[in-house]
Design a protein around this motif. Structure first.
Motif, PDB file in Angstrom:
ATOM      1  N   GLU A  71       0.824  -1.212   0.000  1.00  0.00           N
ATOM      2  CA  GLU A  71       0.000   0.000   0.000  1.00  0.00           C
ATOM      3  C   GLU A  71       0.861   1.266   0.000  1.00  0.00           C
ATOM      4  O   GLU A  71       0.571   2.228  -0.705  1.00  0.00           O
ATOM      5  CB  GLU A  71      -0.956   0.000   1.193  1.00  0.00           C
ATOM      6  N   MET A  72       1.930   1.269   0.792  1.00  0.00           N
ATOM      7  CA  MET A  72       2.829   2.438   0.824  1.00  0.00           C
ATOM      8  C   MET A  72       3.500   2.650  -0.535  1.00  0.00           C
ATOM      9  O   MET A  72       3.691   3.778  -0.965  1.00  0.00           O
ATOM     10  CB  MET A  72       3.886   2.275   1.916  1.00  0.00           C
ATOM     11  N   ALA A  73       3.870   1.580  -1.187  1.00  0.00           N
ATOM     12  CA  ALA A  73       4.495   1.693  -2.502  1.00  0.00           C
ATOM     13  C   ALA A  73       3.529   2.305  -3.505  1.00  0.00           C
ATOM     14  O   ALA A  73       3.919   3.125  -4.342  1.00  0.00           O
ATOM     15  CB  ALA A  73       4.970   0.329  -2.979  1.00  0.00           C
ATOM     16  N   LYS A  74       2.248   1.924  -3.426  1.00  0.00           N
ATOM     17  CA  LYS A  74       1.241   2.500  -4.310  1.00  0.00           C
ATOM     18  C   LYS A  74       1.112   3.995  -4.065  1.00  0.00           C
ATOM     19  O   LYS A  74       1.052   4.784  -5.012  1.00  0.00           O
ATOM     20  CB  LYS A  74      -0.108   1.822  -4.111  1.00  0.00           C
ATOM     21  N   VAL A  75       1.065   4.395  -2.804  1.00  0.00           N
ATOM     22  CA  VAL A  75       0.925   5.804  -2.452  1.00  0.00           C
ATOM     23  C   VAL A  75       2.135   6.610  -2.922  1.00  0.00           C
ATOM     24  O   VAL A  75       2.004   7.721  -3.424  1.00  0.00           O
ATOM     25  CB  VAL A  75       0.737   5.970  -0.923  1.00  0.00           C
ATOM     26  N   CYS A  76       3.324   6.021  -2.790  1.00  0.00           N
ATOM     27  CA  CYS A  76       4.569   6.711  -3.157  1.00  0.00           C
ATOM     28  C   CYS A  76       4.958   6.490  -4.615  1.00  0.00           C
ATOM     29  O   CYS A  76       6.027   6.917  -5.043  1.00  0.00           O
ATOM     30  CB  CYS A  76       5.699   6.246  -2.250  1.00  0.00           C
TER      31      CYS A  76
END
Length: 87
Positions: free
Chosen positions: A76-81
């Motif tokens: 999820e963090m990778a998607k946001v970033c």
């Protein structure tokens, strides 16, 4: 008993020795395994997680295979970033 870390993620498969080879205990499903200290900067520079979650444990006669994958939080963090974790 020897513990073998296995993953199907290309970024980690290319470096066979990036995970510890002499773990004292077999990690359980849901626990994290961190890359070796010598590889932390390498993965951080590529903006990749330095720890993977255990998603499977297979016991063989002389060794144990642990399957590693990204945690849901890391995905999820990778998607946001806007980071491509898959290669």
């Amino acid at each position: 008993m020897k513990i073998i870390c296995k993953t199907n993620i290309d970024n980690y498969k290319t470096i066979q020795s990036c995970f510890p080879e002499n773990l004292q205990f077999v990690p359980r499903i849901g626990e994290n395994v961190m890359v070796k200290e010598s590889y932390i900067k390498h993965f951080e520079s590529k903006r990749l997680p330095t720890k993977l979650i255990v998603v499977g444990v297979t016991y063989k006669e002389d060794y144990v295979i642990i399957d590693l994958h990204y945690s849901k939080t890391d995905i999820e963090m990778a998607k946001v970033c806007n980071i491509n974790l898959w290669g």
